[in-house]
Structure formats: structure tokens, C-alpha cells
Design a protein around this motif. Structure first.
Motif, PDB file in Angstrom:
ATOM      1  N   GLY A   1       0.781  -1.303   0.116  1.00 41.33           N
ATOM      2  CA  GLY A   1       0.021   0.050   0.065  1.00 41.33           C
ATOM      3  C   GLY A   1       0.916   1.288  -0.048  1.00 41.33           C
ATOM      4  O   GLY A   1       2.083   1.072  -0.219  1.00 41.33           O
ATOM      5  N   VAL A   2       0.017   2.241   0.259  1.00 39.17           N
ATOM      6  CA  VAL A   2       0.889   3.829   0.372  1.00 39.17           C
ATOM      7  C   VAL A   2       0.297   4.099   1.411  1.00 39.17           C
ATOM      8  O   VAL A   2      -0.802   3.992   2.317  1.00 39.17           O
ATOM      9  CB  VAL A   2       0.383   4.658  -0.827  1.00 39.17           C
ATOM     10  CG1 VAL A   2       1.102   4.244  -1.858  1.00 39.17           C
ATOM     11  CG2 VAL A   2      -1.030   4.778  -1.038  1.00 39.17           C
TER      12      VAL A   2
ATOM     13  N   VAL B   1       2.103  -3.297  12.361  1.00 36.94           N
ATOM     14  CA  VAL B   1       3.126  -3.117  10.979  1.00 36.94           C
ATOM     15  C   VAL B   1       2.107  -2.801   9.913  1.00 36.94           C
ATOM     16  O   VAL B   1       0.700  -3.449  10.025  1.00 36.94           O
ATOM     17  CB  VAL B   1       3.705  -4.422  10.861  1.00 36.94           C
ATOM     18  CG1 VAL B   1       4.462  -4.543   9.457  1.00 36.94           C
ATOM     19  CG2 VAL B   1       4.709  -4.929  11.977  1.00 36.94           C
ATOM     20  N   VAL B   2       2.409  -2.070   8.898  1.00 30.04           N
ATOM     21  CA  VAL B   2       1.924  -1.847   7.717  1.00 30.04           C
ATOM     22  C   VAL B   2       2.944  -2.245   6.653  1.00 30.04           C
ATOM     23  O   VAL B   2       4.133  -1.969   6.750  1.00 30.04           O
ATOM     24  CB  VAL B   2       1.171  -0.766   7.463  1.00 30.04           C
ATOM     25  CG1 VAL B   2       0.009  -0.610   8.462  1.00 30.04           C
ATOM     26  CG2 VAL B   2       1.849   0.610   7.250  1.00 30.04           C
ATOM     27  N   ASN B   3       2.584  -2.630   5.304  1.00 27.38           N
ATOM     28  CA  ASN B   3       3.659  -2.738   4.111  1.00 27.38           C
ATOM     29  C   ASN B   3       3.428  -1.768   3.335  1.00 27.38           C
ATOM     30  O   ASN B   3       2.161  -2.035   2.477  1.00 27.38           O
ATOM     31  CB  ASN B   3       3.397  -4.350   3.576  1.00 27.38           C
ATOM     32  CG  ASN B   3       3.551  -5.200   4.858  1.00 27.38           C
ATOM     33  OD1 ASN B   3       2.935  -5.844   4.986  1.00 27.38           O
ATOM     34  ND2 ASN B   3       4.850  -5.406   5.334  1.00 27.38           N
ATOM     35  N   ASP B   4       4.202  -0.754   2.976  1.00 27.47           N
ATOM     36  CA  ASP B   4       3.964   0.095   2.096  1.00 27.47           C
ATOM     37  C   ASP B   4       4.917  -0.134   0.912  1.00 27.47           C
ATOM     38  O   ASP B   4       6.148  -0.836   1.161  1.00 27.47           O
ATOM     39  CB  ASP B   4       4.115   1.617   2.551  1.00 27.47           C
ATOM     40  CG  ASP B   4       3.463   1.784   3.619  1.00 27.47           C
ATOM     41  OD1 ASP B   4       1.997   1.717   3.266  1.00 27.47           O
ATOM     42  OD2 ASP B   4       3.505   2.711   4.528  1.00 27.47           O
ATOM     43  N   CYS B   5       4.728   0.403  -0.350  1.00 30.57           N
ATOM     44  CA  CYS B   5       5.685  -0.012  -1.465  1.00 30.57           C
ATOM     45  C   CYS B   5       6.456   1.119  -1.999  1.00 30.57           C
ATOM     46  O   CYS B   5       6.291   2.386  -1.842  1.00 30.57           O
ATOM     47  CB  CYS B   5       4.458  -0.330  -2.578  1.00 30.57           C
ATOM     48  SG  CYS B   5       3.876  -1.943  -2.214  1.00 30.57           S
ATOM     49  N   GLN B   6       7.693   0.687  -2.226  1.00 32.80           N
ATOM     50  CA  GLN B   6       8.585   1.579  -3.125  1.00 32.80           C
ATOM     51  C   GLN B   6       8.659   1.053  -4.386  1.00 32.80           C
ATOM     52  O   GLN B   6       9.127   1.653  -5.342  1.00 32.80           O
ATOM     53  CB  GLN B   6       9.945   1.545  -2.621  1.00 32.80           C
ATOM     54  CG  GLN B   6      10.652   0.201  -2.542  1.00 32.80           C
ATOM     55  CD  GLN B   6      11.892   0.465  -1.778  1.00 32.80           C
ATOM     56  OE1 GLN B   6      12.408   1.477  -1.567  1.00 32.80           O
ATOM     57  NE2 GLN B   6      12.869  -0.700  -1.987  1.00 32.80           N
ATOM     58  N   GLY B   7       8.108   0.033  -5.015  1.00 34.37           N
ATOM     59  CA  GLY B   7       7.887  -0.706  -6.118  1.00 34.37           C
ATOM     60  C   GLY B   7       6.343  -0.746  -6.551  1.00 34.37           C
ATOM     61  O   GLY B   7       5.488  -0.021  -6.102  1.00 34.37           O
TER      62      GLY B   7
END
Length: 395
Positions: free
Chosen positions: A223-224, A365-371
Motif C-alpha cells: 500500500g501507500v 505493522v503495515v507494508n508500504d511500497c517503493q515499487g
């Protein structure tokens, strides 16, 4: 009586069935904000409230959204246990029960007892067709307004405002974009398919993580991140304009990864620290780590877990007028991970025990994207960002 533990930090997510769904529909973000910021959600009548051994157990029929470490608002208790009315932090949940800690003696409470997920404590002073303004009610804060235009399906347009007299009359806007092209994502698809999201905040600000392409594929959970609210100022005499809004200028939630405070992030503040100028861009960078790499995908301290001691080390992020300038203040609540490969071990809604400066704190925790976000996240495309849900945040 107040809770025996701090209840200032609250979190909500798409895993909570009683929260409004976020989707690619007009008004969906304002509905979520109204619940999380102002009204609370998932009001439930209790069949009993029993206190034993320092634990209060609310029993009820059916299910409830409460998770461990979330905050509920209890009401309707009469008699000797009326002091339990108010905010309480959940210590455990089970089938038909939610529990919180108390210092009151053993017994059974009376009254028409109910409880709900407690809101952050914002007000909603102005509204219009698919428009809403939100404002912190905390007298210690800047109390800047957040104006939300939720009239499009895929994104909402947000602006901070210093002054508002109605939903369309305001001044001191940040950013000062004529077209108000300051976007927060909702979904990559114009339909009612819900997306994955999490909101974490306190009385003075909040983060929203959204995985907009999860409406296309439930496995596309990268995500963002966005933020609105006060930051912790360093200026000795105070900083009445220490409020930040992160956003993207791209109206493309299916691909856009810009505007994130945990990844090469720019934020906008209403004025410079001097009180002069208007709508000033600032950088948001980690004290430890590479500001051009995503939290949890940052090679500064090597991969996680550490091959030396297995530890996860984290860093606060600061807000400054530009790279190479002194920090104006710190972003509260968020911890960056200056490690790579965190996505292998740290996933959405995981809990992590804090270490070193965060010792004794529980992090979520959250998982944000750089791709790319239109894919299943991996160590090459996604990181891990952590938030203190024990509280209070340093303000």
C-alpha cells in the motif's frame, strides 16, 4: 475512573468488520473518517460486565470488531462500577467476550451497558455534498482543519486549512493548489469492492495506510501511506504551525506510490517556523536510514533479522524545510525500519515488541511500497513501517 493504561492512541483496520468499508465509491473515505475520527463504530449491547482479578469482561451476543490493543468506549454502567464508563484498552478477546484491565474490586456491574470502538476525538464542524471538514478538539494542538472532497470514486482531494467558516469558505490552505490536486487514494477500481486499509492516530493526528489495488486482487496488499496532523516541534518557544499533510499530485491510485511520509516523503505545512510565508513544502526523513528508500527496504543497517543479534532497530522520522536543514520537528507515532528484507518477516497487522528507545511499546505493522503496487508485494517492492499503539505519542 480513567483506564489503568493510556488510551490516547487508537487504531482501526479493514480487518474490523464493524468499520465502514473503504472502496472506489463516492463518499467512502469520509464515511471511514467519520467513524474513526469522530463517532466511533460497532456499537454493541453487553449482556454482562464482570470484574475478577483485575480484569473486566464484557459479554455479548454475536461478534465485535475489537482487537487486542484497540480502545473501546464503554457506557451505561450504573451504581458502584460507573467509574468504568469511558475509554478502556482491550487486553484480550474471545468468542462473545472483550476484556480490559481495571483496578476496581471483583463484582458484577449493572445498567444498560454498551460499548463501541472509540474514535480519535476529532470534530466534524462543516459538511457539504460529499465534502467534510475534520478538526482536532485537543486544546494543546494547532487545531488546523482538514477539508476532504470525496466526490470522486478512486481518490479524495484533501487540503489543510488554518481557518474555516463553512465547508467552502476557508483560508490559509495547504497546499495552495488552484485545482486542489492533493490526492489520497481509495481504490484502483470504481466499484464497491473493499480494499485493505489501516488508520492509526491520536487526538492530534493520524496515518492512513491504503492498499488500493487489493480491490483488483486480494493478494495485492502493498500500500501507500498518508498523514495529517500535528508534528512534535523543536522550536523552544513553540510552533503554532507545526501541522503537516502528506499527499500525491497524481490521480492514479493503481500505480502511484508518491507522497508517502515513510518513503522519500514530502509534506506540506501551513507556514514556515517563523510564521511567515504560506503552504511550505518540507521533507520527511529518518534520523537513521536512507530517505530515498522505503522503511523496511532500507540497507542502512543490513537485513532483518540482524545476523548479529536478531534485533529490529527502528528510527523516528523528522520534518525539515529541506534536505541538509535542521529538523523542525518529529513525526509522532511512526517508526522507520532502517533494515532491508523486512517484508519477509513483518506483515500487515503483525505486532512487534519495541526495543531500545521503544522498549515497552507494542508496534503494529503495515507494508508500504517503493515499487509497483499492482502486484503481490515482495522484499523488492515492499517494506515495513511500524506504529506505536501503546502510547502516548511524544507531542
Amino acid at each position: 475512573m480513567a483506564s489503568v493504561v493510556d488510551t490516547s492512541v487508537k487504531y482501526f483496520s479493514s480487518l474490523m468488520s464493524g468499520m465502514p468499508a473503504l472502496s472506489g465509491t463516492v463518499g467512502a473515505l469520509n464515511a471511514l473518517f467519520s467513524a474513526a475520527l469522530v463517532n466511533g463504530a460497532d456499537n454493541k449491547s453487553a449482556t454482562s460486565l464482570t470484574i475478577s482479578g483485575g480484569i473486566a469482561t464484557l459479554a455479548y451476543t454475536g461478534s465485535h470488531s475489537a482487537q487486542v490493543d484497540c480502545v473501546i468506549a464503554v457506557s451505561g454502567i450504573t451504581g458502584g462500577y460507573a467509574a468504568l464508563n469511558g475509554e478502556q484498552k482491550v487486553v484480550s478477546v474471545g468468542a462473545g467476550v472483550t476484556r480490559f484491565a481495571t483496578s476496581l474490586p471483583d463484582g458484577v456491574a449493572s445498567g444498560a451497558i454498551s460499548f463501541k470502538l472509540a474514535p480519535l476525538g476529532f470534530a466534524n464542524p462543516f459538511t457539504g455534498p460529499n465534502l467534510a471538514a475534520f478538526q482536532s478538539t485537543d486544546p494543546m494542538g494547532t487545531r488546523m482543519f482538514l477539508r476532504v472532497d470525496d466526490s470522486a470514486a478512486l481518490v479524495a482531494r484533501l487540503q489543510g486549512c488554518e481557518v474555516m467558516s463553512d465547508i467552502n469558505t476557508y483560508s490559509g490552505a495547504f497546499p495552495t493548489l488552484a485545482a486542489n490536486a492533493s490526492y489520497w487514494p481509495k481504490s484502483a477500481n470504481s466499484n464497491a469492492t473493499p480494499v485493505q486499509w489501516m488508520l492509526i492516530g491520536d487526538t492530534r493526528g493520524f496515518f492512513l495506510h491504503v492498499a488500493p489495488t487489493s480491490s483488483t486482487n486480494v493478494g495485492w496488499t502493498g500500500g501507500v501511506l498518508r498523514y495529517f496532523g500535528d508534528f512534535t516541534p523543536h522550536r523552544p518557544g513553540g510552533d503554532p504551525y507545526a501541522c503537516a499533510l502528506s499527499y500525491s499530485t497524481a490521480n492514479s491510485p493503481g500505480v502511484d506510490i508518491t507522497g508517502q511520509p515513510d518513503f522519500n516523503g514530502l509534506v506540506v505545512v501551513p507556514r514556515a517556523a517563523t510564521g511567515l510565508s504560506t503552504s511550505v513544502s518540507h521533507v520527511c526523513a529518518p534520523y537513521t536510514g536512507n530517505s530515498s528508500l522505503m522503511s523496511g527496504a532500507d540497507t542502512t543497517l543490513g537485513r532483518f533479522p540482524s545476523d548479529i543479534d536478531g534485533k529490529l532497530r527502528t528510527s523516528t522520522r523528522y520534518i525539515a524545510p529541506a534536505a541538509g536543514r535542521a529538523p523542525r520537528g518529529d513525526l509522532p507515532g511512526l517508526q522507520s525500519a532502517p533494515h532491508s528484507e523486512c517484508f519477509d518477516s513483518l506483515r500487515f497487522n503483525d505486532r512487534v515488541a519495541g526495543t531500545e528507545a521503544m522498549l515497552g511499546r507494542q508496534l503494529i505493522v503495515v507494508n508500504d511500497c517503493q515499487g509497483g503496487i499492482a502486484q503481490s508485494p515482495s522484499v523488492s517492492s515492499a517494506g515495513a513501517t511500524l506504529f506505536d499503539i501503546t502510547g502516548p505519542w511524544v507531542r
